[in-house]
Structure formats: structure tokens, C-alpha cells
Write a protein that holds these residues in place. Structure first.
Motif, short mmCIF file in Angstrom:
data_model
loop_
_atom_site.label_atom_id
_atom_site.label_comp_id
_atom_site.label_asym_id
_atom_site.label_seq_id
_atom_site.Cartn_x
_atom_site.Cartn_y
_atom_site.Cartn_z
N LEU A 60 42.11 34.57 40.23
CA LEU A 60 42.46 34.48 38.82
C LEU A 60 43.97 34.68 38.69
O LEU A 60 44.55 35.52 39.36
N ASN B 244 40.55 36.99 47.66
CA ASN B 244 39.79 36.74 46.44
C ASN B 244 40.61 36.95 45.17
O ASN B 244 40.04 37.15 44.09
N TRP C 96 43.17 34.11 31.56
CA TRP C 96 43.28 33.90 33.00
C TRP C 96 42.83 32.51 33.39
O TRP C 96 41.84 31.99 32.89
N SER D 279 41.82 29.92 36.79
CA SER D 279 41.15 30.08 38.08
C SER D 279 41.71 29.09 39.09
O SER D 279 41.66 27.88 38.87
N ALA E 174 38.99 45.36 40.13
CA ALA E 174 39.90 44.26 40.45
C ALA E 174 41.20 44.80 41.01
O ALA E 174 41.64 45.89 40.64
N SER F 164 41.85 39.74 41.49
CA SER F 164 40.49 39.44 41.91
C SER F 164 39.52 39.68 40.75
O SER F 164 39.88 40.26 39.72
N GLU F 165 38.30 39.23 40.94
CA GLU F 165 37.25 39.57 39.98
C GLU F 165 36.94 41.06 40.10
O GLU F 165 37.14 41.66 41.15
#
Length: 218
Positions: free
Chosen positions: A8, A5, A93, A95, A48, A78-79
């Protein structure tokens, strides 16, 4: 990394002599020195996690006015919640899951595809849209104008591409295009032998070295 995940990302390049300070900055913000287990625990708490990847080309050490080529870097996270040090960070950032912001390197792009037999998509690399269209157009034009040497070069280029699942799927489609176009040309002299199967990418250990050691020895 995207499979964890970490979708970003930021990317850029910098001279080798500035790499340590760049690393230190991102490390303060995103805790890059953490181990895999520590990053996993961090995500479970809602924070994150991040990793930074560096790419030094084969001709690293020559190229610009200072005698050293810039090193390319990608920072992925990650988020989740960020630590206090990153509160004032103003990075924009991107995606990796956005079709217009995919990570591209040397004509390949990182995408999520659902493979046959799987219910959920997985990450893989494939030819970028521009490169794929370039290969398609080249194939059609070379066959129709009987440029066999150029067609052979294109086949070799496809055949030697990294054998990721996405690349293999595109490669098979391009081989089918060649067969169809060769049949349509109705000229035996335009026929060339095609590879029977594509290679696979073998998983290798995730190893690295200290940045200071790398810079000292390069």
C-alpha cells in the motif's frame, strides 16, 4: 520494500522546507523511526509497518520560485492494524499490486513476475506499458523508413536502461524485434550491431542519512 508486503502506498512531492513537518506527521501515524527488526516484530503482532522513501533529483536546489526543487516521496506500508494516532487519518492508499495503480518512476513500473525456475512471483522493475509501446513503434518505423541513426539511439536507450530482470526480459524481446524487422527489410544498409547481453543490477546496502543532515547539507 514491496517484498516485505509493503504494497500500500501514497506518493507526492513537497518543498524541502516542508519536508520535516511532513515526515513528523507520517511518523506519528506510521512509526517510521522503527528499525528493521522492530518493524518485523510489529508485523508478527498483526500491525502494519511502514517506510518512507525520498528522491532528490540531481538538479535538487534549483527549479522553482523559492530556488529549490520539490522532493518526491513515496510512503509504503503493509496491511495490518494501525496505531491510535492514525485512527483518524484519511489517506487514500493505492495498491502496488493493482494493475492500474502500479508505482511508476521515470518510465519504469514496479511489477511482480514469476521468473524461470521459480514457483512464486518476485518484485522487479520493467518499462511501463506506454514506454514499451513507444520503443516498439519507434523500432518498427525507423527500420521501415531506414532511419539508422534514430534506431541506434533507441538501441542505446534500451541498452543503458537499469538491468532489472523485468527490463532485461523486455530488452531481449525488443532486440529480437529489431533482428526480425531488419531481416524483413532486406536492406543490408539497415543492419546495425546489437549488444550481446544486458547488464544486471547489483544489490547495494540499504543506507541513508538523517533528514535534517540531508537538508542542511543540500
Amino acid at each position: 520494500m514491496a517484498s516485505k508486503n509493503h504494497v500500500l502506498y501514497l506518493r507526492g512531492s513537497c518543498p524541502p522546507e516542508k519536508l520535516i513537518s511532513l515526515w513528523d506527521k507520517f511518523n506519528r501515524f506510521y512509526d517510521l523511526d522503527m528499525t528493521r527488526l522492530e518493524r518485523s516484530r510489529l508485523r508478527k503482532k498483526g500491525f502494519a509497518s511502514a517506510r518512507m522513501f525520498l528522491l532528490a533529483r540531481k538538479d535538487f536546489g534549483s527549479g522553482n520560485s523559492t530556488g529549490a526543487q520539490d522532493i518526491e516521496w513515496i510512503l509504503m506500508r503493509s496491511e495490518g492494524l494501525l496505531n491510535a494516532a492514525a485512527a483518524d487519518a484519511r489517506e487514500r492508499w493505492l495498491s502496488a499490486v493493482d494493475n492500474k495503480q502500479r508505482i511508476q518512476i521515470d518510465g519504469l513500473e514496479l511489477v511482480r513476475l514469476t521468473r524461470e525456475g521459480n514457483q512464486s512471483p518476485s518484485w522487479t522493475w520493467r518499462f511501463s506499458r506506454d514506454l514499451y509501446e513507444e520503443l516498439r513503434n519507434s523500432i518498427v518505423e525507423d527500420i521501415r523508413h531506414h532511419r539508422i541513426d534514430r534506431l541506434s539511439d533507441t538501441v542505446e536507450r534500451i541498452w543503458r536502461a537499469p538491468g532489472f530482470a523485468g527490463v532485461r526480459a523486455q530488452g531481449k524481446s525488443l532486440m529480437k524485434l529489431i533482428k526480425d524487422e531488419q531481416i524483413r527489410s532486406q536492406k543490408p544498409s539497415a543492419l546495425i550491431d546489437l549488444p550481446q547481453r544486458f547488464g544486471y543490477i547489483r544489490r547495494i546496502p540499504d543506507k541513508g542519512m538523517r533528514l535534517s543532515f540531508f537538508l542542511k547539507n543540500k
